[in-house]
Design a protein around this motif. Structure first.
Motif, PDB file in Angstrom:
ATOM      1  N   GLU A  55       6.274  19.218  73.897  1.00 27.04           N
ATOM      2  CA  GLU A  55       5.353  19.981  73.123  1.00 27.04           C
ATOM      3  C   GLU A  55       4.075  18.973  73.058  1.00 27.04           C
ATOM      4  N   ASN A 100       5.659  22.885  68.485  1.00 27.48           N
ATOM      5  CA  ASN A 100       6.547  23.237  67.339  1.00 27.48           C
ATOM      6  C   ASN A 100       6.437  22.560  65.880  1.00 27.48           C
ATOM      7  N   LEU A 103       7.014  16.159  66.585  1.00 32.31           N
ATOM      8  CA  LEU A 103       7.051  15.526  67.777  1.00 32.31           C
ATOM      9  C   LEU A 103       5.918  15.906  68.556  1.00 32.31           C
ATOM     10  N   LEU A 106       2.825  14.631  66.967  1.00 31.90           N
ATOM     11  CA  LEU A 106       2.579  13.323  67.355  1.00 31.90           C
ATOM     12  C   LEU A 106       2.054  13.041  68.724  1.00 31.90           C
ATOM     13  N   HIS A 279      14.087  15.767  75.662  1.00 27.51           N
ATOM     14  CA  HIS A 279      13.780  16.828  76.768  1.00 27.51           C
ATOM     15  C   HIS A 279      13.558  16.528  77.955  1.00 27.51           C
ATOM     16  N   GLU A 320      22.981  17.976  65.524  1.00 28.15           N
ATOM     17  CA  GLU A 320      22.793  19.299  66.324  1.00 28.15           C
ATOM     18  C   GLU A 320      21.535  19.056  67.212  1.00 28.15           C
ATOM     19  N   ALA A 598      13.254  11.597  60.276  1.00 31.04           N
ATOM     20  CA  ALA A 598      12.917  10.242  60.746  1.00 31.04           C
ATOM     21  C   ALA A 598      11.802   9.456  60.574  1.00 31.04           C
ATOM     22  N   SER A 599      10.613  10.222  60.516  1.00 30.02           N
ATOM     23  CA  SER A 599       9.440   9.696  59.825  1.00 30.02           C
ATOM     24  C   SER A 599       8.609  10.467  58.999  1.00 30.02           C
ATOM     25  N   GLY A 600       8.229  11.665  59.484  1.00 33.77           N
ATOM     26  CA  GLY A 600       7.570  12.537  58.716  1.00 33.77           C
ATOM     27  C   GLY A 600       5.993  12.009  59.129  1.00 33.77           C
TER      28      GLY A 600
HETATM   29  C1  26Q Z   1      17.487  20.200  70.524  1.00 31.00           C
HETATM   30  C2  26Q Z   1      18.540  20.520  71.329  1.00 31.00           C
HETATM   31  C3  26Q Z   1      18.230  21.229  72.302  1.00 31.00           C
HETATM   32  C4  26Q Z   1      16.920  21.442  72.534  1.00 31.00           C
HETATM   33  C5  26Q Z   1      16.008  21.053  71.741  1.00 31.00           C
HETATM   34  C6  26Q Z   1      16.253  20.536  70.820  1.00 31.00           C
HETATM   35  C7  26Q Z   1      15.076  19.875  70.110  1.00 31.00           C
HETATM   36  C8  26Q Z   1      13.864  20.515  69.874  1.00 31.00           C
HETATM   37  C9  26Q Z   1      12.855  20.141  68.956  1.00 31.00           C
HETATM   38  C10 26Q Z   1      15.391  18.849  69.042  1.00 31.00           C
HETATM   39  C11 26Q Z   1      14.185  18.258  68.390  1.00 31.00           C
HETATM   40  C12 26Q Z   1      13.022  18.827  68.190  1.00 31.00           C
HETATM   41  C13 26Q Z   1      11.850  18.641  67.484  1.00 31.00           C
HETATM   42  C14 26Q Z   1      12.082  17.274  66.704  1.00 31.00           C
HETATM   43  C15 26Q Z   1      10.914  16.834  65.981  1.00 31.00           C
HETATM   44  O1  26Q Z   1       9.754  17.308  65.769  1.00 31.00           O
HETATM   45  N1  26Q Z   1      11.084  15.848  65.248  1.00 31.00           N
HETATM   46  C16 26Q Z   1       9.947  15.095  64.198  1.00 31.00           C
HETATM   47  O2  26Q Z   1       9.440  14.115  64.778  1.00 31.00           O
HETATM   48  C17 26Q Z   1       8.402  13.659  64.217  1.00 31.00           C
HETATM   49  C18 26Q Z   1       7.533  12.881  64.988  1.00 31.00           C
HETATM   50  O3  26Q Z   1       8.211  11.441  65.191  1.00 31.00           O
HETATM   51  C19 26Q Z   1       9.084  12.863  62.958  1.00 31.00           C
HETATM   52  O4  26Q Z   1       7.832  12.588  62.255  1.00 31.00           O
HETATM   53  C20 26Q Z   1       9.860  13.801  62.228  1.00 31.00           C
HETATM   54  O5  26Q Z   1      10.475  12.991  61.192  1.00 31.00           O
HETATM   55  C21 26Q Z   1      10.992  14.541  63.099  1.00 31.00           C
HETATM   56  O6  26Q Z   1      11.710  15.326  62.556  1.00 31.00           O
END
Ligand code: 26Q
Length: 753
Positions: A55, A100, A103, A106, A279, A320, A598-600
């Motif tokens: 992303e 999305n 992440l 960021l 990913h 998950e 994790a952070s926000g």
């Molecule tokens: C999981 C399993 C299979 C395929 C995809 C995924 C998947 C997809 C997107 C797992 C996680 C994400 C996105 C995670 C995300 O956006 N995390 C956020 O990251 C931010 C930047 O570090 C933090 O500030 C947030 O706390 C955290 O939720």
């Protein structure tokens, strides 16, 4: 840089600037920026960073680029002289749909800071044709439609590079598009490099639907980010997408290193690969494959080269969200990659013994994070608390094996977008009060000296009012809802997820509704704003959206309560919406169950824009609380230690809390017959039962304290002087959360560019 928009208008369109319409001006300005960027040289250096991410939530680019080129004010005044408003022109730009949530945003902030610091580093990802999805509300529920941003964008430039990606049984050709990434006041640039599938077929996607043939891999790889993975075909497609991304990236990295003079034995001197979550983690076996199969390296040497190249950031402890792919799926997608992963697993077991807790392959599943830790040189968390949890619990066995690989890098946000672009009123107050250096240093602590200066406090208040006018205008135009001028603006915007606990704020709304019904009229109207998308396959998250939209309608229809309480859910919340809403907020809601966020990063954006935070001690909230001090933030809720204990002992029983009369009243409101009659009874019943019996993220545990704290916040808001002081302290302390700081730390400790 000198520009003459009148001359340009005549040259390109044979008409005076005054006669152009806004979309034409927007295209003209985008062309101007692109032409200028095209001739800027790349940031140079022997060692280059490749930031791999599924992303890149970059947002609109025009304003940001004009500002970074230092021509924003000039463009604005030339347009004004011709009777045009740059703000209205900016609205014509379509927002790229390449991400999305946190992440992805960021990654976008990081690209901005990497370029601003003049470091050689590119982003690498995929060119998602329909991005995530476009959210619509139909019958008070989320509907997902394809986001057709690609047809309407003006930034992608086709590159000459193309590669072949070999899957099991067939191969595909890729192509590459670049978007230039300009830093603030720089003369050199970096790029965001987006690979696409040469044979992609947009017509696989029907209009207004995100259903498509998930098995048509040769045509569908780059259509959607995170396609529905509730079935096998969806999960397999994600693995194909990931391998497509990293195979292209690895080929590009090796090509470019050779162009810069690497003999590949010294590859780590030329390239550092950062993976944004797991990913892109298959880049590890893919680099090994290329070195062994295409460049005749010995397997062990290839492994030791790659081990020195790849760094991994973890963004979650939610089980998950930790990727585990069936080995069988990997064997289908690429038999060779599966074979290499099996070898890596064997090597690891040979060296460290057969400990299932740290195994790469366990019960037929490949644990991507485990591979990234064993075969990368660095792993970091994204806030101090998060990193501590990784070290002490979630990844503890790895921390014992490789303490030197672990570090914390607290997230940050780019000040260019999150104050300079989106909050011009506040930016100019800051210029007047503390001088303009903050625009490059991001140091705002000079503001602390004005904590007791009434005129400065008044100016901050005026800037907030201006931001509120802009936000009210945005909501009115997009959703036809009028927000009262004197309303307190209370905001929770983020992906919809049970752990983020939008449902807890919904329970507060029910409480407040009943309280107002009982005659307790608040001194100011309260407007509570939500925004966020729910994954299409995540049923409870969809139910939460339904509840919020139901409350919004229910309260709006109540003549007694509606003048005092309003609930708005922004449709299709995205970066552009965030830029309008965050500057206007009085209260920043950061209410995740402690240990889960994790952070926000919106917490940092709100703080920078003068909102006061109401939060649990989770993620970076902990660091915000430390910086601003007790009187300037409102914290509540069960601690992360206690939450971990409750999970470990299976000691939280939602039903015990549900049975408390004050809580039962709120939860049962969701299923009272007249409320249910207005909406989807099945959704409401399911959500009710989940909250009453399961409540995995413990909203009922914290709800009473949350209500009390929120009432305190609302009371304190009425003491204007003291509230404005809190706001000032928040702005003044936000400098620590500049992504420039974060990137300096990554570079010093990990990348060494
Ligand atoms: C999981 C399993 C299979 C395929 C995809 C995924 C998947 C997809 C997107 C797992 C996680 C994400 C996105 C995670 C995300 O956006 N995390 C956020 O990251 C931010 C930047 O570090 C933090 O500030 C947030 O706390 C955290 O939720």
């Amino acid at each position: 840089m000198k520009i003459d928009l009148e001359a340009r208008s005549q040259e390109k369109f044979g008409r005076p600037l005054a006669e152009l319409d806004n979309p034409t001006i927007c295209t003209m300005l985008e062309d101007l920026v692109r032409e200028h960027a095209a001739v800027m040289p790349l940031n140079d250096g022997k060692r280059r960073l490749y930031y791999l991410s599924a992303e890149f939530l970059i947002g609109r680019l025009l304003t940001n680029n004009l500002l970074e080129l230092g021509i924003y004010d000039d463009v604005k005044s030339q347009l004004a002289a011709a009777g045009h408003d740059l703000g209205a022109v900016e609205e014509c730009e379509v927002e790229p749909s390449l991400g999305n949530g946190g992440l992805g945003r960021l990654a976008a902030c990081f690209l901005d800071s990497i370029a601003t610091l003049g470091l050689p580093g590119d982003g690498i990802g995929l060119n998602w044709h329909y991005g995530l999805f476009h959210q619509k509300f139909i019958d008070l529920q989320q509907a997902a439609e394809p986001d057709t941003w690609l047809d309407r964008q003006d930034w992608l430039v086709k590159d000459e590079k193309f590669y072949t990606v070999q899957f099991g049984g067939f191969s595909v050709k890729s192509c590459l598009y670049d978007i230039d990434v300009l830093g603030y006041q720089r003369t050199t640039k970096n790029r965001l490099r987006l690979f696409d599938l040469e044979s992609v077929d947009d017509s696989l996607v029907p209009p207004n639907s995100i259903d498509f043939d998930k098995t048509a891999i040769k045509k569908n790889l780059t259509l959607f980010l995170y396609p529905d993975d509730s079935d096998d075909a969806g999960r397999l497609l994600r693995v194909y997408q990931e391998y497509f991304m990293v195979s292209n990236a690895a080929q590009l990295i090796i090509d470019e290193a050779q162009e810069r003079g690497s003999n590949l034995h010294d590859l780590p001197d030329y390239a550092v690969v950062h993976i944004n979550d797991t990913h892109p983690s298959m880049v590890i076996p893919e680099l090994i494959r290329l070195l062994v199969d295409e460049h005749s390296f010995d397997f062990d040497e290839a492994v030791s080269i790659v081990k020195n190249m790849v760094a991994y950031t973890n963004h979650t402890i939610l089980a998950e969200a930790l990727e585990k792919w069936p080995l069988k799926s990997l064997q289908t997608v690429s038999p060779r990659i599966a074979e290499i992963i099996e070898k890596l697993d064997e090597l690891e077991k040979k060296e460290y013994g057969d400990n299932p807790d740290v195994a790469i392959i366990r019960d037929g599943a490949v644990h991507m994070a485990h591979m990234a830790i064993h075969y990368g040189f660095s792993i970091n968390g994204v806030a101090a608390l998060h990193t501590k949890i990784l070290e002490d619990t979630e990844l503890h066995p790895f921390y014992e094996m490789y303490p030197e690989k672990f570090s914390n890098k607290t997230n940050g946000i780019t000040f260019r977008r999150w104050i300079m672009d989106c909050n011009p009123a506040l930016s100019s107050v800051l210029d007047d009060v503390i001088g303009t250096d903050w625009r490059t240093t991001c140091d705002l602590t000079g503001l602390m000296a004005y904590k007791d200066d009434d005129s400065v406090l008044q100016r901050l208040d005026d800037a907030k009012d201006k931001a509120k006018i802009s936000m009210r205008d945005f909501i009115w135009k997009n959703q036809g809802v009028h927000i009262p001028e004197d309303a307190i603006i209370d905001v929770q915007v983020k992906r919809i997820h049970e752990y983020k606990r939008q449902q807890m704020l919904a329970l507060y709304i029910i409480w407040k509704y009943l309280d107002i019904k009982n005659g307790n009229i608040p001194p100011h109207p309260i407007t509570i704003i939500f925004g966020g998308k729910a994954a299409p396959a995540y049923t409870i998250a969809q139910d939460i959206i339904h509840l919020i939209l139901m409350l919004s309608r229910w309260i709006a229809a109540d003549p007694v309560v509606s003048p005092h309480l309003q609930v708005i859910m922004i449709e299709n919340y995205n970066v552009s919406a965030a830029e309008r809403v965050i500057p206007a907020a009085d209260i920043s809601e950061q209410i995740s169950l402690a240990s889960k966020e994790a952070s926000g990063t919106s917490n940092m954006k709100f703080m920078l824009n003068g909102a006061v935070t109401l939060c649990t001690l989770d993620g970076a909230n902990v660091e915000i609380a430390d910086l601003v001090g007790d009187g300037n933030i409102y914290t509540f809720g069960t601690s992360s230690k206690e939450v971990e204990h409750l999970y470990a002992e299976n000691a939280y029983h939602a039903h015990d809390y549900y049975e408390k009369p004050g809580i039962k009243l709120l939860v049962d409101f969701i299923t009272n017959p007249s409320f249910m009659a207005l909406g989807n009874a099945g959704r409401l019943q399911r959500l009710h039962d989940d909250m009453a019996n399961k409540d995995w993220f413990m909203a009922l545990l914290d709800i009473e304290e949350y209500i009390q704290k929120k009432e305190l916040v609302l009371r304190d808001f009425e003491d204007r002087e003291s509230w404005l002081k809190k706001s000032l302290v928040n702005i003044a302390q936000a400098g620590d959360f500049s992504s420039d700081r974060t990137i300096r730390q990554y570079n010093k400790d990990i990348w060494h560019l």
